[in-house]
Motif scaffolding. Structure first.
Motif, PDB file in Angstrom:
ATOM      1  N   VAL A 130      46.254   5.237  19.080  1.00 64.04           N
ATOM      2  CA  VAL A 130      44.973   5.518  18.406  1.00 64.04           C
ATOM      3  C   VAL A 130      44.126   6.451  19.281  1.00 64.04           C
ATOM      4  CG1 VAL A 130      44.917   3.416  17.022  1.00 64.04           C
ATOM      5  CG2 VAL A 130      43.975   3.376  19.343  1.00 64.04           C
ATOM      6  N   GLN A 133      40.933   5.146  21.478  1.00 64.50           N
ATOM      7  CA  GLN A 133      39.665   4.651  20.931  1.00 64.50           C
ATOM      8  C   GLN A 133      39.910   3.905  19.625  1.00 64.50           C
ATOM      9  OE1 GLN A 133      36.785   4.680  22.319  1.00 64.50           O
ATOM     10  NE2 GLN A 133      36.970   6.189  23.954  1.00 64.50           N
ATOM     11  N   VAL A 135      39.808   2.790  15.854  1.00 60.66           N
ATOM     12  CA  VAL A 135      39.540   3.414  14.560  1.00 60.66           C
ATOM     13  C   VAL A 135      38.793   2.374  13.731  1.00 60.66           C
ATOM     14  CG1 VAL A 135      40.539   4.477  12.506  1.00 60.66           C
ATOM     15  CG2 VAL A 135      41.645   4.781  14.741  1.00 60.66           C
ATOM     16  N   ASN A 137      36.668   0.792  10.436  1.00 62.40           N
ATOM     17  CA  ASN A 137      36.557   0.796   8.980  1.00 62.40           C
ATOM     18  C   ASN A 137      35.133   1.093   8.518  1.00 62.40           C
ATOM     19  OD1 ASN A 137      37.147   0.242   6.218  1.00 62.40           O
ATOM     20  ND2 ASN A 137      36.344  -1.823   6.477  1.00 62.40           N
ATOM     21  N   THR A 156      44.680   3.201   6.095  1.00 60.58           N
ATOM     22  CA  THR A 156      44.553   2.799   7.493  1.00 60.58           C
ATOM     23  C   THR A 156      44.445   1.299   7.685  1.00 60.58           C
ATOM     24  OG1 THR A 156      43.528   4.903   8.038  1.00 60.58           O
ATOM     25  CG2 THR A 156      43.192   3.116   9.607  1.00 60.58           C
ATOM     26  N   TYR A 163      49.467   4.699  11.608  1.00 56.74           N
ATOM     27  CA  TYR A 163      49.472   4.281  13.010  1.00 56.74           C
ATOM     28  C   TYR A 163      50.616   3.308  13.285  1.00 56.74           C
ATOM     29  CZ  TYR A 163      44.786   6.292  12.970  1.00 56.74           C
ATOM     30  OH  TYR A 163      43.716   7.147  12.829  1.00 56.74           O
ATOM     31  N   LEU A 195      42.630  -0.984  15.503  1.00 57.38           N
ATOM     32  CA  LEU A 195      42.038  -0.705  14.196  1.00 57.38           C
ATOM     33  C   LEU A 195      41.010  -1.801  13.947  1.00 57.38           C
ATOM     34  CD1 LEU A 195      45.211   0.062  12.003  1.00 57.38           C
ATOM     35  CD2 LEU A 195      43.842   1.664  13.360  1.00 57.38           C
ATOM     36  N   ARG A 224      35.879   6.002  15.488  1.00 51.91           N
ATOM     37  CA  ARG A 224      36.381   6.936  14.495  1.00 51.91           C
ATOM     38  C   ARG A 224      36.617   6.225  13.173  1.00 51.91           C
ATOM     39  NH1 ARG A 224      41.469   8.608  15.947  1.00 51.91           N
ATOM     40  NH2 ARG A 224      41.603   6.857  17.344  1.00 51.91           N
ATOM     41  N   SER A 225      36.256   6.867  12.107  1.00 49.42           N
ATOM     42  CA  SER A 225      36.469   6.344  10.770  1.00 49.42           C
ATOM     43  C   SER A 225      37.564   7.159  10.117  1.00 49.42           C
ATOM     44  CB  SER A 225      35.170   6.465   9.973  1.00 49.42           C
ATOM     45  OG  SER A 225      35.425   6.759   8.635  1.00 49.42           O
ATOM     46  N   TRP A 226      38.387   6.519   9.272  1.00 46.54           N
ATOM     47  CA  TRP A 226      39.447   7.300   8.630  1.00 46.54           C
ATOM     48  C   TRP A 226      38.874   8.382   7.734  1.00 46.54           C
ATOM     49  CZ3 TRP A 226      39.406   7.557   3.456  1.00 46.54           C
ATOM     50  CH2 TRP A 226      38.915   6.490   2.724  1.00 46.54           C
ATOM     51  N   ARG A 229      38.722  11.684   9.394  1.00 47.87           N
ATOM     52  CA  ARG A 229      39.992  12.287   9.766  1.00 47.87           C
ATOM     53  C   ARG A 229      40.527  13.029   8.550  1.00 47.87           C
ATOM     54  NH1 ARG A 229      41.727  10.727  14.415  1.00 47.87           N
ATOM     55  NH2 ARG A 229      43.918  11.151  13.999  1.00 47.87           N
TER      56      ARG A 229
END
Length: 235
Positions: A130, A133, A135, A137, A156, A163, A195, A224-226, A229
């Motif tokens: 990941v 960091q 990820v 929701n 995700t 992942y 996650l 980070r949010s999906w 990405r």
């Protein structure tokens, strides 16, 4: 999708994910980032025991497994011989699953994990999937069933993800880890906070305004949010 979310019934004012029967597990374990090597090896080993069983059952046996496998000292586990595993099978203690293949898989996986630890560090190896960091929701869901339906363009936070597929390719197919398929590895990623699948309003989600100070202390630039990405990862 509904934005409904449970409110804790113990009147502590905390907003939580819906339909989690084990509140302590939800609050203190699931989705909280783990970087400690021993803890990661423990959780990976427990996950390898889950095939065909409920996680609740496996989790209830964790103390017995810790005792049987030297408190998850990777090198001691890696040095265990068949006779030690056979002794566990012959033991009257019902808390250790009586599956020779699964128990031997823990020893087998420990040997691979030790090599990884020596080369690059086992924790660093796990977190590379990941990019170091969590990820996080940012999609609301109203039930565990909705949460398990692979939301988002990459799915995700569903049963599997890009992942977990990448982990399976590297760990199982290339390095030879056993009893660690994509579904099992996805559960591992969610349980250990690589996650963070908590509802965006849940206090365990660092994006929530009700997040605990511990969660808020996590560097915000690392979250980070999906949605942010642009493309799915491929295995």
């Amino acid at each position: 999708m509904s934005n409904a979310v449970d409110v804790d019934h113990l009147d502590d004012g905390k907003v939580r994910c819906p339909n989690f029967s084990d509140r302590r597990y939800h609050d203190e374990v699931w989705g909280h980032p783990v970087t400690d090597t021993v803890r990661l090896f423990e959780m990976l080993s427990l996950c390898s025991q889950q095939a065909g069983l409920s996680w609740k059952l496996v989790w209830s046996k964790r103390d017995a497994y810790a005792k049987a496998f030297h408190n998850w000292d990777m090198r001691r586990v890696a040095s265990m011989g068949d006779e030690e595993v056979d002794a566990l099978l012959a033991s009257a203690d019902p808390r250790v699953l009586k599956s020779r293949k699964k128990l031997l898989a823990i020893v087998h996986n420990a040997k691979i994990a030790c090599k990884i630890e020596d080369m690059e560090g086992f924790s660093s190896f796990i977190w590379q999937f990941v990019d170091g960091q969590p990820v996080v929701n940012d999609v609301a869901f109203s039930s565990r069933a909705e949460h398990e339906k692979a939301e988002g363009p990459c799915g995700t936070f569903g049963v599997t993800s890009s992942y977990s597929a990448k982990m399976e390719q590297r760990m199982k197919k290339e390095l030879g880890f056993k009893f660690l398929g994509s579904i099992t590895l996805q559960a591992f990623l969610l349980q250990n906070g690589l996650l963070n699948g908590h509802h965006p309003k849940c206090f365990c989600n660092p994006l929530s305004q009700s997040a605990t100070p511990r969660k808020r202390a996590m560097p915000q630039q690392g979250l980070r949010s999906w949605r942010k990405r642009r493309s799915c990862r491929t295995s």
